[in-house]
Design a protein around this motif. Structure first.
Motif, mmCIF file in Angstrom:
data_model
loop_
_atom_site.group_PDB
_atom_site.id
_atom_site.type_symbol
_atom_site.label_atom_id
_atom_site.label_comp_id
_atom_site.label_asym_id
_atom_site.label_seq_id
_atom_site.Cartn_x
_atom_site.Cartn_y
_atom_site.Cartn_z
ATOM 1 N N LEU A 61 45.523 45.299 49.279
ATOM 2 C CA LEU A 61 46.700 44.481 49.550
ATOM 3 C C LEU A 61 46.343 43.124 50.136
ATOM 4 C CD1 LEU A 61 49.216 47.100 51.000
ATOM 5 C CD2 LEU A 61 49.138 46.150 48.691
ATOM 6 N N ALA A 62 45.169 43.042 50.744
ATOM 7 C CA ALA A 62 44.744 41.780 51.345
ATOM 8 C C ALA A 62 44.118 40.832 50.316
ATOM 9 C CB ALA A 62 43.748 42.051 52.469
ATOM 10 N N LYS A 63 43.849 41.338 49.122
ATOM 11 C CA LYS A 63 43.208 40.508 48.100
ATOM 12 C C LYS A 63 44.234 39.682 47.337
ATOM 13 C CE LYS A 63 38.967 43.022 46.949
ATOM 14 N NZ LYS A 63 38.131 43.478 45.818
ATOM 15 N N ARG A 64 43.881 38.449 47.048
ATOM 16 C CA ARG A 64 44.703 37.648 46.164
ATOM 17 C C ARG A 64 44.553 38.181 44.742
ATOM 18 N NH1 ARG A 64 42.471 31.750 47.200
ATOM 19 N NH2 ARG A 64 40.574 32.952 46.756
ATOM 20 N N PRO A 65 45.598 38.076 43.930
ATOM 21 C CA PRO A 65 45.525 38.636 42.575
ATOM 22 C C PRO A 65 44.318 38.147 41.777
ATOM 23 C CG PRO A 65 47.768 38.035 43.088
ATOM 24 C CD PRO A 65 46.927 37.543 44.243
ATOM 25 N N GLU A 66 43.981 36.875 41.937
ATOM 26 C CA GLU A 66 42.857 36.337 41.159
ATOM 27 C C GLU A 66 41.510 36.861 41.627
ATOM 28 O OE1 GLU A 66 44.061 32.987 44.105
ATOM 29 O OE2 GLU A 66 44.994 34.654 42.986
ATOM 30 N N ASP A 67 41.476 37.515 42.796
ATOM 31 C CA ASP A 67 40.215 38.027 43.326
ATOM 32 C C ASP A 67 39.961 39.486 42.962
ATOM 33 O OD1 ASP A 67 39.640 35.594 44.493
ATOM 34 O OD2 ASP A 67 40.576 36.105 46.411
ATOM 35 N N TRP A 68 40.910 40.107 42.281
ATOM 36 C CA TRP A 68 40.695 41.485 41.850
ATOM 37 C C TRP A 68 39.682 41.507 40.711
ATOM 38 C CZ3 TRP A 68 44.141 46.118 42.344
ATOM 39 C CH2 TRP A 68 44.964 46.038 43.475
ATOM 40 N N SER A 69 38.648 42.299 40.861
ATOM 41 C CA SER A 69 37.664 42.459 39.785
ATOM 42 C C SER A 69 38.161 43.502 38.786
ATOM 43 C CB SER A 69 36.337 42.914 40.365
ATOM 44 O OG SER A 69 36.438 44.228 40.900
ATOM 45 N N ASP A 70 37.491 43.558 37.644
ATOM 46 C CA ASP A 70 37.827 44.585 36.664
ATOM 47 C C ASP A 70 37.646 45.977 37.264
ATOM 48 O OD1 ASP A 70 38.413 42.644 34.805
ATOM 49 O OD2 ASP A 70 36.465 42.775 33.785
ATOM 50 N N ALA A 71 36.631 46.137 38.116
ATOM 51 C CA ALA A 71 36.381 47.426 38.756
ATOM 52 C C ALA A 71 37.518 47.775 39.730
ATOM 53 C CB ALA A 71 35.049 47.402 39.499
ATOM 54 N N ASP A 72 38.044 46.762 40.445
ATOM 55 C CA ASP A 72 39.182 46.989 41.345
ATOM 56 C C ASP A 72 40.387 47.496 40.558
ATOM 57 O OD1 ASP A 72 37.769 46.068 43.551
ATOM 58 O OD2 ASP A 72 38.534 44.023 43.374
ATOM 59 N N ILE A 73 40.672 46.813 39.478
ATOM 60 C CA ILE A 73 41.831 47.178 38.655
ATOM 61 C C ILE A 73 41.665 48.581 38.102
ATOM 62 C CG2 ILE A 73 43.065 46.638 36.512
ATOM 63 C CD1 ILE A 73 42.354 43.664 37.089
ATOM 64 N N GLU A 74 40.478 48.888 37.621
ATOM 65 C CA GLU A 74 40.227 50.218 37.060
ATOM 66 C C GLU A 74 40.381 51.298 38.127
ATOM 67 O OE1 GLU A 74 36.687 52.703 34.710
ATOM 68 O OE2 GLU A 74 36.421 50.583 35.229
ATOM 69 N N SER A 118 53.771 38.333 44.001
ATOM 70 C CA SER A 118 54.347 37.715 42.806
ATOM 71 C C SER A 118 55.110 36.430 43.104
ATOM 72 C CB SER A 118 55.258 38.712 42.090
ATOM 73 O OG SER A 118 56.297 39.141 42.946
ATOM 74 N N ALA A 119 55.745 36.352 44.271
ATOM 75 C CA ALA A 119 56.540 35.170 44.591
ATOM 76 C C ALA A 119 55.671 33.958 44.894
ATOM 77 C CB ALA A 119 57.449 35.464 45.789
ATOM 78 N N ILE A 120 54.439 34.199 45.357
ATOM 79 C CA ILE A 120 53.599 33.079 45.756
ATOM 80 C C ILE A 120 52.421 32.860 44.815
ATOM 81 C CG2 ILE A 120 54.187 33.276 48.198
ATOM 82 C CD1 ILE A 120 51.612 34.784 48.659
ATOM 83 N N ALA A 121 52.087 33.879 44.042
ATOM 84 C CA ALA A 121 50.902 33.754 43.194
ATOM 85 C C ALA A 121 51.230 33.603 41.719
ATOM 86 C CB ALA A 121 49.992 34.972 43.399
ATOM 87 N N GLY A 122 52.509 33.702 41.380
ATOM 88 C CA GLY A 122 52.957 33.411 40.041
ATOM 89 C C GLY A 122 52.305 34.252 38.967
ATOM 90 N N ASP A 124 49.245 34.894 38.030
ATOM 91 C CA ASP A 124 48.144 35.792 38.363
ATOM 92 C C ASP A 124 48.666 37.152 38.822
ATOM 93 O OD1 ASP A 124 46.071 34.067 37.731
ATOM 94 O OD2 ASP A 124 46.076 33.138 39.708
ATOM 95 N N ALA A 125 49.700 37.140 39.658
ATOM 96 C CA ALA A 125 50.262 38.392 40.153
ATOM 97 C C ALA A 125 50.967 39.160 39.044
ATOM 98 C CB ALA A 125 51.240 38.117 41.293
ATOM 99 N N LEU A 126 51.665 38.451 38.166
ATOM 100 C CA LEU A 126 52.338 39.121 37.055
ATOM 101 C C LEU A 126 51.332 39.767 36.117
ATOM 102 C CD1 LEU A 126 55.115 36.487 36.258
ATOM 103 C CD2 LEU A 126 55.361 38.663 37.462
ATOM 104 N N GLU A 127 50.243 39.068 35.863
ATOM 105 C CA GLU A 127 49.206 39.628 34.995
ATOM 106 C C GLU A 127 48.550 40.836 35.643
ATOM 107 O OE1 GLU A 127 48.442 38.883 31.822
ATOM 108 O OE2 GLU A 127 50.240 37.643 31.978
ATOM 109 N N LEU A 128 48.345 40.782 36.953
ATOM 110 C CA LEU A 128 47.764 41.916 37.655
ATOM 111 C C LEU A 128 48.708 43.114 37.579
ATOM 112 C CD1 LEU A 128 45.676 43.277 39.459
ATOM 113 C CD2 LEU A 128 46.780 42.193 41.437
ATOM 114 N N SER A 129 49.989 42.874 37.754
ATOM 115 C CA SER A 129 50.962 43.965 37.666
ATOM 116 C C SER A 129 50.889 44.653 36.309
ATOM 117 C CB SER A 129 52.379 43.445 37.902
ATOM 118 O OG SER A 129 52.586 43.108 39.249
ATOM 119 N N LYS A 130 50.770 43.870 35.272
ATOM 120 C CA LYS A 130 50.690 44.444 33.923
ATOM 121 C C LYS A 130 49.455 45.339 33.773
ATOM 122 C CE LYS A 130 53.130 40.615 31.662
ATOM 123 N NZ LYS A 130 53.000 39.476 30.708
ATOM 124 N N LYS A 131 48.350 44.909 34.355
ATOM 125 C CA LYS A 131 47.105 45.670 34.211
ATOM 126 C C LYS A 131 47.121 46.966 35.011
ATOM 127 C CE LYS A 131 44.323 41.536 33.341
ATOM 128 N NZ LYS A 131 43.266 40.619 33.874
#
Length: 352
Positions: A61-74, A118-122, A124-131
């Motif tokens: 939760l402390a990570k910005r969406p753009e800082d999530w790695s593929d391993a984090d998402i997985e 999502s409100a502040i990261a636009g 990047d956050a929407l794309e992370l949500s999709k993943k």
């Protein structure tokens, strides 16, 4: 229900809660483990607890969406998928046995971890949500996520559930949450940062409200979801019987008093991560005993847990004495921030 043709529309009831809303008391009154035509887990739900623990305790939760790695998402998507798979296994058993499936889940536990960004990261956050979204192919090959759906579950999957909600006045729920978390912190299970983080994360009704409003948008939901206010649960038992009528639960097994030895068994309602090691399992059990202390020490509904009138300013003065200036300010802000959502959901509640 919008479900794939080869999957019969199951009878499924999802009780959406937040911590300290008397949801475990509600399950005790409903006698959920002894409902004759219902299947649930030993804990009455909490299927998404392992994913919640992973997201909150491993710093995602402390990570910005753009800082999530593929391993984090997985890792996070995999945790949510595992929880959903476990829930669906119980669903298959319920269908085989001709029973209703029941689960209770805190709203935040299956919300997208990117929702607060999502409100502040636009984008990047929407794309992370999709993943991070979950695959539930049995509910259709082309699943949708409407703008108001802030969970990791598709519209089609959510529509396979009848939803219900339990709420409680924030001036009661949030200090109760902070009080319990301080006791857990005193046991050495979380540090000060964890205490503050857990408090801020859980002292929120907007996830419940967003999900309630999502329900109202669905064309195949014939009536608004039932809402129970903890105050009414304690002071007006008739609302429980109305809840049963609206959800198909058996009124004949509802109870308002119980043997204290039987109440002790309610510790099984506490969440636990099946993947945790022995030491972590012990920590979770001891934490749960703190969170369930009032219920475990009871023989029935405790009326003084539902004061008739609440003056937030007067309560805040008490919090200052009990918790100190900084914590009291945090609690008071959290309460006032939550009041519009609480009043909105309260206006939808079942009344006697």
């Amino acid at each position: 229900m919008t479900v794939a043709d080869n999957v019969p529309a199951p009878r499924r009831l999802l009780l959406v809660s937040v911590p300290r809303t008397a949801s475990n008391l509600f399950l005790k009154i409903l006698n959920i483990q002894n409902q004759p035509n219902l299947l649930t887990s030993q804990k009455g739900g909490y299927f998404f607890y392992p994913a919640f623990m992973k997201v909150t305790h491993e710093g995602y939760l402390a990570k910005r969406p753009e800082d999530w790695s593929d391993a984090d998402i997985e890792a996070v998507q995999g945790a949510f998928q595992s929880c959903t798979d476990d829930l669906e296994e119980h669903g298959a058993r319920a269908r085989e046995e001709g029973k209703m499936l029941f689960t209770k889940e805190h709203a935040f536990w299956f919300a997208s971890p990117a929702i607060d960004q999502s409100a502040i990261a636009g984008r990047d956050a929407l794309e992370l949500s999709k993943k991070l979204r979950i695959s539930t192919p049995a509910y259709g090959s082309d699943q949708s996520f409407s703008p108001s759906n802030k969970t990791i579950l598709s519209d089609e999957y959510l529509r396979s559930w009848q939803m219900a909600f339990i709420i409680r006045h924030p001036a009661l729920a949030w200090p109760s949450m902070y009080r319990a978390m301080k006791k857990i912190a005193a046991e050495g299970f979380i540090d000060e940062d964890g205490l503050q983080g857990a408090s801020r994360t859980n002292m929120d009704l907007r996830y419940s409200r967003m999900l309630y409003d999502w329900c109202l948008e669905q064309p195949d939901v014939p009536t608004p979801p039932p809402v129970i206010d903890a105050h009414d649960l304690i002071t007006t038992p008739q609302v429980v019987l109305k809840f049963c009528e609206q959800t198909g639960l058996d009124k004949s097994v509802v109870q308002f008093e119980w043997d204290q030895n039987d109440a002790t068994k309610s510790k099984n309602l506490a969440p636990a991560d099946p993947n945790a090691n022995t030491a972590e399992h012990d920590r979770q059990k001891r934490s749960a005993s703190i969170m369930l202390s009032s219920l475990l020490g009871s023989k029935g509904v405790i009326k003084d847990k539902a004061p008739a009138n609440l003056d937030i300013a007067a309560e805040a003065a008490k919090w200052k004495v009990e918790f100190g200036e900084e914590a009291a300010q945090m609690l008071e802000k959290a309460v006032w921030d939550s009041m519009p959502d609480y009043e909105y959901l309260k206006s939808k509640r079942i009344t006697a």
